[in-house]
Scaffold this active site. Structure first.
Site, PDB file in Angstrom:
ATOM      1  CG  ASN B 180      79.786 -22.683-122.510  1.00  0.00           C
ATOM      2  OD1 ASN B 180      81.018 -22.511-122.490  1.00  0.00           O
ATOM      3  ND2 ASN B 180      79.168 -23.442-121.609  1.00  0.00           N
ATOM      4  CE1 TYR B 181      83.134 -16.596-118.496  1.00  0.00           C
ATOM      5  CE2 TYR B 181      85.089 -16.590-119.887  1.00  0.00           C
ATOM      6  CZ  TYR B 181      84.390 -16.103-118.797  1.00  0.00           C
ATOM      7  OH  TYR B 181      84.949 -15.121-118.018  1.00  0.00           O
ATOM      8  CB  ALA B 182      84.498 -17.748-126.020  1.00  0.00           C
ATOM      9  CE  LYS B 185      82.329 -13.052-118.976  1.00  0.00           C
ATOM     10  NZ  LYS B 185      81.633 -12.116-118.044  1.00  0.00           N
TER      11      LYS B 185
END
Lengths: 239, 279
Positions: B180-182, B185
């Site tokens: 989710n974070y990757a 970003k």
């Protein structure tokens, strides 16, 4: 004593802008076949250099080290040839462009390594947007492209990455600045308006803006940046 | 003669640690807004921009942290204006930034710093839709909402600078944060390019910085929890510069992109990762 900066191809265009940008706090040595046509900044000096001569490159760095700690090396020397169809490029022309732009970058880098290891300094090589997207994509021209120029600059980008990995443990950083369309001798003036219309910032860049990026990458502001290729192109190509 | 040891060379030991300006003074007269900047990279960047002469506003959802940031900055002679704001709440972002723009008289520099993986799972199959929503809201939509709130005033001023935060995670994958974070970003990098194209004609540059792992309080915990000591040592050895990213490394890049030194740079992804990933 001011540290020494060496700028190859420092007599004109982007190299000359780098010389002026670094001069206030460096003893700048301009390593170029020709001397600058304008008055050099205080403390700058010209050392004649043909970058395709590996021994001459080593000699220039030896002379520079005698003058102080060499903590900045900017490699800007390069040549180009008119765009023409690949089929019509003479093998000797191909070899000459690769010899100056790619082999020359190798000779300069190899000669610079001892000085940079000693200073834990920074090396910046000037590549080109042509390395990213080729020449035809930038300036569609039925006359052809500059495959040797594009390939040589792509080689420089790759060389920068190898050097960055090899030299990082010694505290030396190696990066590339990748200019887009910059006002200057490489682009005929009559083409500027048409090119500006394709640039998101609406204008060509100037050599001083490339020099600002070089100065950033050489400074401690960029102390954790290595192996990077920084585009200065007004948004024409974004990675 | 100028002492240049502070200006060039690479050794952190040669840096003027006590001088938040890093020896530069490029931002006098500029007004900067940094989101979620009470701690870490955001706070270091706020100090750097203010040290270079900008008038700086910071937001954070934690009022106590904002107060602490203001007090800490005061100790080095820097004044920060603060506003409590949750970057993942669109109505709040719109209202608070409108208030800041009105009080500050405009914004020249927006730093979309709000982000983080919010302790959601590392493993893709363990991540729920709710985990995705909170992380995308903070990391991606937070930048969208803040930019939307700032851009009309920036256009009216005839130009400006937006600095977004991508991450090495969005470019080369992450060892401590999840998909989710990757993905969020990675989306920031795409957002950056599209905004650079759209707002270039208004004299606004839009760039993003992709730091490697910065050992803040938050990441140090994740790093210890999600990687064995052997893995941690191996990763460090795999970074050509043999150290992790520091907040000041990133702050200096924020200042560069916000300054006139970067006037022809737009749409770029600037890697500050010690050579760990080379695009």
């Amino acid at each position: 004593m001011r540290p020494v900066a060496i700028v190859t191809g420092g007599s004109s265009n982007i190299g000359w802008a780098c010389v002026r940008r670094l001069a206030p706090d460096h003893r700048v040595l301009i390593a170029d076949r020709r001397a600058p046509s304008e008055a050099m900044p205080e403390g700058a000096a010209h050392l004649p250099l043909d970058i395709t001569d590996a021994a001459a490159c080593r000699e220039v760095f030896a002379r520079a080290r005698a003058e102080g700690e060499v903590d900045v090396v900017v490699h800007s020397a390069a040549i180009t040839e008119p765009a023409r169809p690949l089929e019509q490029i003479d093998p000797d022309e191909w070899r000459r462009v690769i010899e100056v732009n790619l082999n020359g970058a190798f000779f300069v880098a190899q000669a610079a390594i001892p000085a940079l290891r000693a200073s834990r300094g920074a090396l910046v090589m000037i590549a080109s947007r042509a390395a990213r997207v080729g020449y035809a994509a930038l300036s569609p021209s039925p006359a052809g492209t500059k495959p040797h120029y594009c390939a040589s600059k792509a080689g420089v980008l790759s060389l920068v990455k190898s050097l960055a990995v090899e030299l990082a443990p010694d505290g030396v950083r190696v990066n590339a600045v990748v200019p887009g369309s910059i006002e200057g001798a490489m682009i005929p003036r009559e083409r500027w308006p048409e090119m500006a219309a394709r640039i998101p910032l609406g204008r060509l860049g100037v050599a001083d803006e490339v020099a600002d990026a070089v100065a950033f990458l050489c400074s401690p502001q960029a102390r954790y940046i290595t192996g990077h290729a920084l585009d200065v192109n007004g948004g024409t190509w974004m990675n | 003669m100028t002492d240049t040891t502070a200006l060039y060379g690479n050794g952190p030991e040669r840096l003027p640690q006590s001088d938040p300006s890093g020896g530069c003074r490029r931002l006098q007269g500029r007004i900067a807004l940094l989101t979620a900047a009470a701690r870490g990279i955001g706070f270091a960047s706020a100090l750097r921009l203010a040290g270079e002469g900008a008038t700086v506003w910071i937001t954070d959802r934690d009022p106590a942290a904002l107060e602490q940031a203001r007090a800490l900055a005061g100790q080095v002679g820097i004044t920060l204006s603060t506003e409590t704001m949750d970057s993942s709440d669109p109505a709040e972002v719109a209202a608070r930034i409108a208030a800041i723009v009105a009080r500050a008289g405009g914004i020249d520099i927006l730093v979309n710093n709000a982000g983080g993986s919010l302790h959601t799972p590392y493993r893709f199959l363990e991540e729920t839709d709710a985990d995705w929503k909170v992380v995308l809201d903070l990391n991606l939509m937070g930048a969208v909402w803040a930019s939307r709130a700032v851009l009309p005033a920036m256009i009216a001023r005839g130009g400006g600078r937006i600095v977004n935060f991508g991450s090495k995670a969005g470019r080369f994958g992450s060892l401590i944060a999840g998909a989710n974070y990757a993905a969020a970003k990675g989306a920031i990098a795409s957002l950056t390019r599209q905004m650079a194209q759209e707002f270039g004609p208004h004299g606004i540059t839009v760039n993003c910085i992709c730091p490697g792992v910065v050992m803040t309080e938050r990441t140090r915990g994740l790093w210890a929890q999600r990687r064995t000591p052997e893995e941690r040592e191996r990763v460090l050895q795999d970074i050509p510069m043999r150290r992790h990213c520091e907040v000041q490394d990133v702050a200096a890049s924020v200042a560069f992109l916000a300054s006139d030194d970067a006037s022809f740079i737009t749409g770029v992804t600037l890697d500050v990762n010690g050579g760990q990933g080379m695009a």
